[in-house]
Design a protein around this motif. Sequence first.
Motif, short mmCIF file in Angstrom:
data_model
loop_
_atom_site.label_atom_id
_atom_site.label_comp_id
_atom_site.label_asym_id
_atom_site.label_seq_id
_atom_site.Cartn_x
_atom_site.Cartn_y
_atom_site.Cartn_z
N ILE A 194 0.85 -1.21 0.00
CA ILE A 194 0.00 0.00 0.00
C ILE A 194 0.88 1.25 0.00
O ILE A 194 0.65 2.19 -0.76
CB ILE A 194 -0.97 -0.02 1.21
CG1 ILE A 194 -2.03 -1.11 1.00
CG2 ILE A 194 -1.63 1.35 1.43
CD1 ILE A 194 -2.90 -1.40 2.20
N GLN A 195 1.92 1.24 0.82
CA GLN A 195 2.81 2.40 0.90
C GLN A 195 3.58 2.63 -0.41
O GLN A 195 3.98 3.74 -0.72
CB GLN A 195 3.79 2.26 2.06
CG GLN A 195 3.10 2.37 3.40
CD GLN A 195 4.07 2.46 4.56
OE1 GLN A 195 5.24 2.77 4.40
NE2 GLN A 195 3.59 2.17 5.75
N GLU A 196 3.78 1.55 -1.17
CA GLU A 196 4.46 1.71 -2.47
C GLU A 196 3.52 2.36 -3.49
O GLU A 196 3.98 2.97 -4.45
CB GLU A 196 4.94 0.36 -2.99
CG GLU A 196 6.14 -0.16 -2.20
CD GLU A 196 6.57 -1.58 -2.60
OE1 GLU A 196 7.70 -1.95 -2.29
OE2 GLU A 196 5.76 -2.33 -3.20
N HIS A 197 2.23 2.21 -3.29
CA HIS A 197 1.27 2.78 -4.25
C HIS A 197 0.78 4.17 -3.88
O HIS A 197 0.42 4.95 -4.75
CB HIS A 197 0.05 1.84 -4.40
CG HIS A 197 0.35 0.72 -5.32
ND1 HIS A 197 0.14 0.80 -6.68
CD2 HIS A 197 0.89 -0.50 -5.09
CE1 HIS A 197 0.53 -0.33 -7.24
NE2 HIS A 197 0.99 -1.14 -6.29
N PHE A 198 0.72 4.45 -2.59
CA PHE A 198 0.17 5.74 -2.16
C PHE A 198 1.18 6.43 -1.24
O PHE A 198 1.68 5.80 -0.32
CB PHE A 198 -1.15 5.54 -1.42
CG PHE A 198 -2.19 4.80 -2.22
CD1 PHE A 198 -2.96 5.47 -3.19
CD2 PHE A 198 -2.40 3.44 -2.04
CE1 PHE A 198 -3.92 4.79 -3.94
CE2 PHE A 198 -3.35 2.75 -2.78
CZ PHE A 198 -4.11 3.43 -3.74
N LYS A 199 1.39 7.71 -1.49
CA LYS A 199 2.40 8.43 -0.69
C LYS A 199 1.99 8.55 0.78
O LYS A 199 2.80 8.40 1.67
CB LYS A 199 2.61 9.82 -1.28
CG LYS A 199 3.59 9.80 -2.44
CD LYS A 199 4.22 11.17 -2.69
CE LYS A 199 4.98 11.15 -3.98
NZ LYS A 199 4.12 11.37 -5.17
N GLU A 200 0.70 8.80 1.01
CA GLU A 200 0.25 9.07 2.37
C GLU A 200 -0.89 8.12 2.75
O GLU A 200 -1.97 8.20 2.19
CB GLU A 200 -0.19 10.55 2.45
CG GLU A 200 -0.54 11.01 3.84
CD GLU A 200 0.49 10.64 4.90
OE1 GLU A 200 0.30 9.59 5.56
OE2 GLU A 200 1.47 11.38 5.07
N TYR A 201 -0.64 7.25 3.69
CA TYR A 201 -1.68 6.27 4.03
C TYR A 201 -2.79 6.87 4.90
O TYR A 201 -3.90 6.38 4.94
CB TYR A 201 -1.06 5.05 4.73
CG TYR A 201 -0.44 5.37 6.06
CD1 TYR A 201 -1.21 5.48 7.20
CD2 TYR A 201 0.93 5.58 6.18
CE1 TYR A 201 -0.65 5.81 8.41
CE2 TYR A 201 1.51 5.91 7.39
CZ TYR A 201 0.72 6.02 8.50
OH TYR A 201 1.27 6.36 9.70
N LYS A 202 -2.48 7.99 5.57
CA LYS A 202 -3.46 8.55 6.54
C LYS A 202 -4.75 8.99 5.86
O LYS A 202 -5.82 8.95 6.46
CB LYS A 202 -2.84 9.73 7.29
CG LYS A 202 -1.86 9.29 8.34
CD LYS A 202 -1.50 10.44 9.27
CE LYS A 202 -0.29 10.05 10.09
NZ LYS A 202 0.97 10.58 9.58
N ASP A 203 -4.65 9.44 4.61
CA ASP A 203 -5.86 9.93 3.91
C ASP A 203 -6.55 8.84 3.10
O ASP A 203 -7.52 9.10 2.40
CB ASP A 203 -5.49 11.08 2.96
CG ASP A 203 -4.74 12.17 3.68
OD1 ASP A 203 -5.07 12.40 4.85
OD2 ASP A 203 -3.82 12.77 3.08
N LEU A 204 -6.05 7.62 3.19
CA LEU A 204 -6.62 6.56 2.36
C LEU A 204 -7.90 5.98 2.96
O LEU A 204 -8.06 5.95 4.16
CB LEU A 204 -5.62 5.39 2.24
CG LEU A 204 -4.34 5.63 1.47
CD1 LEU A 204 -3.52 4.36 1.47
CD2 LEU A 204 -4.64 6.06 0.05
N LYS A 205 -8.74 5.51 2.06
CA LYS A 205 -9.85 4.67 2.53
C LYS A 205 -9.60 3.26 2.02
O LYS A 205 -9.52 3.03 0.80
CB LYS A 205 -11.18 5.20 2.02
CG LYS A 205 -12.32 4.20 2.25
CD LYS A 205 -13.68 4.73 1.88
CE LYS A 205 -14.65 3.58 1.63
NZ LYS A 205 -16.02 3.98 1.43
N ILE A 206 -9.44 2.34 2.95
CA ILE A 206 -9.25 0.93 2.60
C ILE A 206 -10.57 0.21 2.86
O ILE A 206 -11.29 0.53 3.81
CB ILE A 206 -8.07 0.34 3.41
CG1 ILE A 206 -6.77 1.08 3.02
CG2 ILE A 206 -7.93 -1.16 3.18
CD1 ILE A 206 -5.55 0.67 3.79
#
Length: 299
Positions: A140-152
């Motif tokens: 996930i971290q390789e695909h998105f710069k910031e995990y805090k704003d993600l919706k999983i």
Amino acid sequence: MVKNFIDIDDFNKTELDYIIKLAKKIKKKPKIFSNLCKDKTLGMIFEKQSLRTRLSFNIGMQKLGGRVLELNSKDIGFDNKRENPKDILNVLAQFVDCLMIRNDNHQQVVELGNQNIIPIINGLTEHSHPCQILGDFLTIQEHFKEYKDLKITWIGDFNNVLISLLHLQNIYKFKLDIAVPKKILQTKNPEITKFKNQKLNFLSELKDAAKQSNCIMTDVWLSMGEKNKNKIKYFKGYTINNKIMSLAEKNAIFMHCLPAKRGQEVASEVIDSKNSVVLQQARNRMFIQQAILLYVLEN
Ligand code: CP
Ligand code: NVA
């Protein structure tokens, strides 16, 4: 104190960040790490089938310069009939430096860890699959710069992989929407209460869970060792297909720990699509587990 790797919630964010950062370094510059486990031996016990965990630990340890020994649980008497587990572990410790176990008895894995003899790594139990989820978080971290704003989004069964994902969410606090069939969720109420926080939602409508998601994750409807085969009937409409993926963000990734049952939890059109990262997930298992090995083996 011996260091174990049994559950994500045994660790704090600093410790997990350290392991993930180490995995990224190993992936980038593997040669620097190629001797770090020289003279170390990893023992592995699989009481259930495994392709990915078996390969990634075995090859991963060899790439760190270490040895690997696969042990058959019954042959060495882990069924507690010939001698007690503590005595077995003490003997194992004369030959191996770390033990990875996959079984259907999480309590046994915890108890072996509590013996404080050699590091114990959970390679999947009926309760949790921490190596998988930490490897997935690396993906996930390789695909998105910031995990805090993600919706999983998790769509599927309430199982070992989801428990580890819930542990992770409780530490990293990304938004997590979960769609599990009502009938299954009802039986899990006491477990769910432990995890409550503002960014975690259990939803009955899987469309709501998929909406604007950055990452849709699933797993088999019947895990290894599942006794209630009947529960498969509750998953009507739960197959992740293009229609469900189209509710998510355009660049949303599809994740599955594998093995997958095509046509059940996921349609081939999704698992084979360009948004699917399942092979990257499988490969990242190795780097995260190399980091876990270095972490538990360092003094
Ligand atoms: N994802 C995973 O743990 O795969 P195996 O069961 O093949 O090890
Ligand atoms: N939930 C699945 C994961 C397999 C890696 C199982 O336990 O069978």
